[in-house]
Design a protein around this motif. Structure first.
Motif, PDB file in Angstrom:
ATOM      1  N   PHE A  69       0.872  -1.168   0.000  1.00 31.78           N
ATOM      2  CA  PHE A  69       0.000   0.000   0.000  1.00 31.78           C
ATOM      3  C   PHE A  69       0.911   1.220   0.000  1.00 31.78           C
ATOM      4  O   PHE A  69       1.556   1.509   1.007  1.00 31.78           O
ATOM      5  N   PRO A  70       1.011   1.942  -1.112  1.00 29.61           N
ATOM      6  CA  PRO A  70       1.873   3.117  -1.150  1.00 29.61           C
ATOM      7  C   PRO A  70       1.280   4.259  -0.336  1.00 29.61           C
ATOM      8  O   PRO A  70       0.070   4.274  -0.061  1.00 29.61           O
ATOM      9  N   PRO A  71       2.115   5.219   0.042  1.00 30.66           N
ATOM     10  CA  PRO A  71       1.584   6.380   0.759  1.00 30.66           C
ATOM     11  C   PRO A  71       0.619   7.145  -0.149  1.00 30.66           C
ATOM     12  O   PRO A  71       0.841   7.255  -1.350  1.00 30.66           O
ATOM     13  N   THR A  72      -0.455   7.628   0.425  1.00 28.12           N
ATOM     14  CA  THR A  72      -1.466   8.334  -0.362  1.00 28.12           C
ATOM     15  C   THR A  72      -1.440   9.835  -0.153  1.00 28.12           C
ATOM     16  O   THR A  72      -1.948  10.575  -0.988  1.00 28.12           O
ATOM     17  N   GLU A  73      -0.870  10.262   0.975  1.00 21.32           N
ATOM     18  CA  GLU A  73      -0.778  11.697   1.256  1.00 21.32           C
ATOM     19  C   GLU A  73       0.265  11.902   2.350  1.00 21.32           C
ATOM     20  O   GLU A  73       0.533  10.991   3.137  1.00 21.32           O
ATOM     21  N   PRO A  74       0.869  13.081   2.406  1.00 21.68           N
ATOM     22  CA  PRO A  74       1.850  13.346   3.465  1.00 21.68           C
ATOM     23  C   PRO A  74       1.225  13.191   4.852  1.00 21.68           C
ATOM     24  O   PRO A  74       0.074  13.573   5.082  1.00 21.68           O
ATOM     25  N   GLY A  75       1.971  12.577   5.751  1.00 20.91           N
ATOM     26  CA  GLY A  75       1.497  12.414   7.121  1.00 20.91           C
ATOM     27  C   GLY A  75       0.537  11.262   7.342  1.00 20.91           C
ATOM     28  O   GLY A  75       0.048  11.070   8.453  1.00 20.91           O
ATOM     29  N   ARG A  76       0.250  10.480   6.309  1.00 16.09           N
ATOM     30  CA  ARG A  76      -0.657   9.331   6.451  1.00 16.09           C
ATOM     31  C   ARG A  76       0.161   8.121   6.863  1.00 16.09           C
ATOM     32  O   ARG A  76       1.129   7.768   6.212  1.00 16.09           O
ATOM     33  N   PHE A  77      -0.211   7.486   7.975  1.00 18.10           N
ATOM     34  CA  PHE A  77       0.479   6.320   8.507  1.00 18.10           C
ATOM     35  C   PHE A  77      -0.524   5.215   8.822  1.00 18.10           C
ATOM     36  O   PHE A  77      -1.729   5.455   8.869  1.00 18.10           O
ATOM     37  N   VAL A  78      -0.004   4.028   9.085  1.00 15.03           N
ATOM     38  CA  VAL A  78      -0.826   2.930   9.598  1.00 15.03           C
ATOM     39  C   VAL A  78      -1.125   3.267  11.060  1.00 15.03           C
ATOM     40  O   VAL A  78      -0.202   3.577  11.826  1.00 15.03           O
ATOM     41  N   PRO A  79      -2.368   3.225  11.493  1.00 15.49           N
ATOM     42  CA  PRO A  79      -2.673   3.488  12.908  1.00 15.49           C
ATOM     43  C   PRO A  79      -2.033   2.408  13.795  1.00 15.49           C
ATOM     44  O   PRO A  79      -2.304   1.214  13.623  1.00 15.49           O
ATOM     45  N   ALA A  80      -1.177   2.817  14.715  1.00 15.72           N
ATOM     46  CA  ALA A  80      -0.427   1.866  15.546  1.00 15.72           C
ATOM     47  C   ALA A  80      -1.347   0.977  16.376  1.00 15.72           C
ATOM     48  O   ALA A  80      -1.090  -0.219  16.524  1.00 15.72           O
ATOM     49  N   LEU A  81      -2.417   1.519  16.915  1.00 17.73           N
ATOM     50  CA  LEU A  81      -3.331   0.711  17.728  1.00 17.73           C
ATOM     51  C   LEU A  81      -4.039  -0.333  16.871  1.00 17.73           C
ATOM     52  O   LEU A  81      -4.201  -1.483  17.295  1.00 17.73           O
ATOM     53  N   LEU A  82      -4.422   0.022  15.664  1.00 19.23           N
ATOM     54  CA  LEU A  82      -5.022  -0.941  14.744  1.00 19.23           C
ATOM     55  C   LEU A  82      -4.030  -2.050  14.419  1.00 19.23           C
ATOM     56  O   LEU A  82      -4.370  -3.228  14.427  1.00 19.23           O
ATOM     57  N   LEU A  83      -2.783  -1.689  14.154  1.00 17.58           N
ATOM     58  CA  LEU A  83      -1.748  -2.679  13.870  1.00 17.58           C
ATOM     59  C   LEU A  83      -1.516  -3.591  15.070  1.00 17.58           C
ATOM     60  O   LEU A  83      -1.425  -4.801  14.927  1.00 17.58           O
ATOM     61  N   LEU A  84      -1.458  -3.030  16.264  1.00 18.36           N
ATOM     62  CA  LEU A  84      -1.268  -3.833  17.478  1.00 18.36           C
ATOM     63  C   LEU A  84      -2.408  -4.826  17.654  1.00 18.36           C
ATOM     64  O   LEU A  84      -2.184  -6.002  17.936  1.00 18.36           O
ATOM     65  N   ASN A  85      -3.640  -4.377  17.454  1.00 16.91           N
ATOM     66  CA  ASN A  85      -4.788  -5.271  17.599  1.00 16.91           C
ATOM     67  C   ASN A  85      -4.769  -6.377  16.541  1.00 16.91           C
ATOM     68  O   ASN A  85      -5.051  -7.543  16.835  1.00 16.91           O
ATOM     69  N   ALA A  86      -4.425  -6.028  15.298  1.00 20.65           N
ATOM     70  CA  ALA A  86      -4.352  -7.033  14.239  1.00 20.65           C
ATOM     71  C   ALA A  86      -3.238  -8.032  14.513  1.00 20.65           C
ATOM     72  O   ALA A  86      -3.413  -9.250  14.350  1.00 20.65           O
ATOM     73  N   ALA A  87      -2.075  -7.540  14.941  1.00 19.51           N
ATOM     74  CA  ALA A  87      -0.948  -8.439  15.251  1.00 19.51           C
ATOM     75  C   ALA A  87      -1.290  -9.367  16.411  1.00 19.51           C
ATOM     76  O   ALA A  87      -0.984 -10.564  16.382  1.00 19.51           O
ATOM     77  N   SER A  88      -1.939  -8.841  17.421  1.00 24.55           N
ATOM     78  CA  SER A  88      -2.327  -9.655  18.568  1.00 24.55           C
ATOM     79  C   SER A  88      -3.331 -10.731  18.158  1.00 24.55           C
ATOM     80  O   SER A  88      -3.243 -11.883  18.619  1.00 24.55           O
ATOM     81  N   ALA A  89      -4.276 -10.389  17.285  1.00 22.64           N
ATOM     82  CA  ALA A  89      -5.266 -11.370  16.836  1.00 22.64           C
ATOM     83  C   ALA A  89      -4.613 -12.466  15.980  1.00 22.64           C
ATOM     84  O   ALA A  89      -4.969 -13.638  16.085  1.00 22.64           O
ATOM     85  N   LEU A  90      -3.643 -12.092  15.152  1.00 22.85           N
ATOM     86  CA  LEU A  90      -3.005 -13.056  14.257  1.00 22.85           C
ATOM     87  C   LEU A  90      -1.897 -13.873  14.944  1.00 22.85           C
ATOM     88  O   LEU A  90      -1.724 -15.043  14.636  1.00 22.85           O
ATOM     89  N   LEU A  91      -1.153 -13.230  15.819  1.00 22.07           N
ATOM     90  CA  LEU A  91       0.016 -13.884  16.425  1.00 22.07           C
ATOM     91  C   LEU A  91      -0.230 -14.412  17.826  1.00 22.07           C
ATOM     92  O   LEU A  91       0.613 -15.104  18.375  1.00 22.07           O
ATOM     93  N   GLY A  92      -1.350 -14.015  18.400  1.00 26.67           N
ATOM     94  CA  GLY A  92      -1.687 -14.525  19.729  1.00 26.67           C
ATOM     95  C   GLY A  92      -1.230 -13.672  20.863  1.00 26.67           C
ATOM     96  O   GLY A  92      -0.502 -12.778  20.847  1.00 26.67           O
TER      97      GLY A  92
END
Length: 92
Positions: A69-92
């Motif tokens: 997923f390329p950057p779409t606009e300056p300052g746009r990032f993956v939300p860290a809390l969303l990533l943490l929740n997804a990683a926790s669900a996938l990795l346990g």
């Protein structure tokens, strides 16, 4: 994450060789002091330690790196809390 964010989770880089790493670009400092599951490695620059994330060019060949997923606009990032929740669900 793609479905939750309407198809645009923020900038994500993939690596096509070796361990086939996936790098989620998050705001600086947003992964610190969070309990990440085993298998997830937050790269934080802290005192005495330097971390980096390889970033491909926006266009042209940059194998083995590619934008999932390329950057779409300056300052746009993956939300860290969303990533943490997804990683926790996938990795346990």
């Amino acid at each position: 994450m793609e479905a939750i964010t309407g198809g645009e989770p923020g900038p994500v880089v993939t690596e096509a060789n070796g361990q086939r790493a996936v790098y989620f670009l998050v705001p600086a400092g947003s992964t610190a002091r969070k309990a990440w599951p085993a298998g997830g490695t937050p790269l934080n620059a802290t005192a005495g330690r330097i971390s980096y994330v390889p970033i491909p060019a926006l266009s042209g060949r940059t194998w083995p790196l590619a934008w999932r997923f390329p950057p779409t606009e300056p300052g746009r990032f993956v939300p860290a809390l969303l990533l943490l929740n997804a990683a926790s669900a996938l990795l346990g």
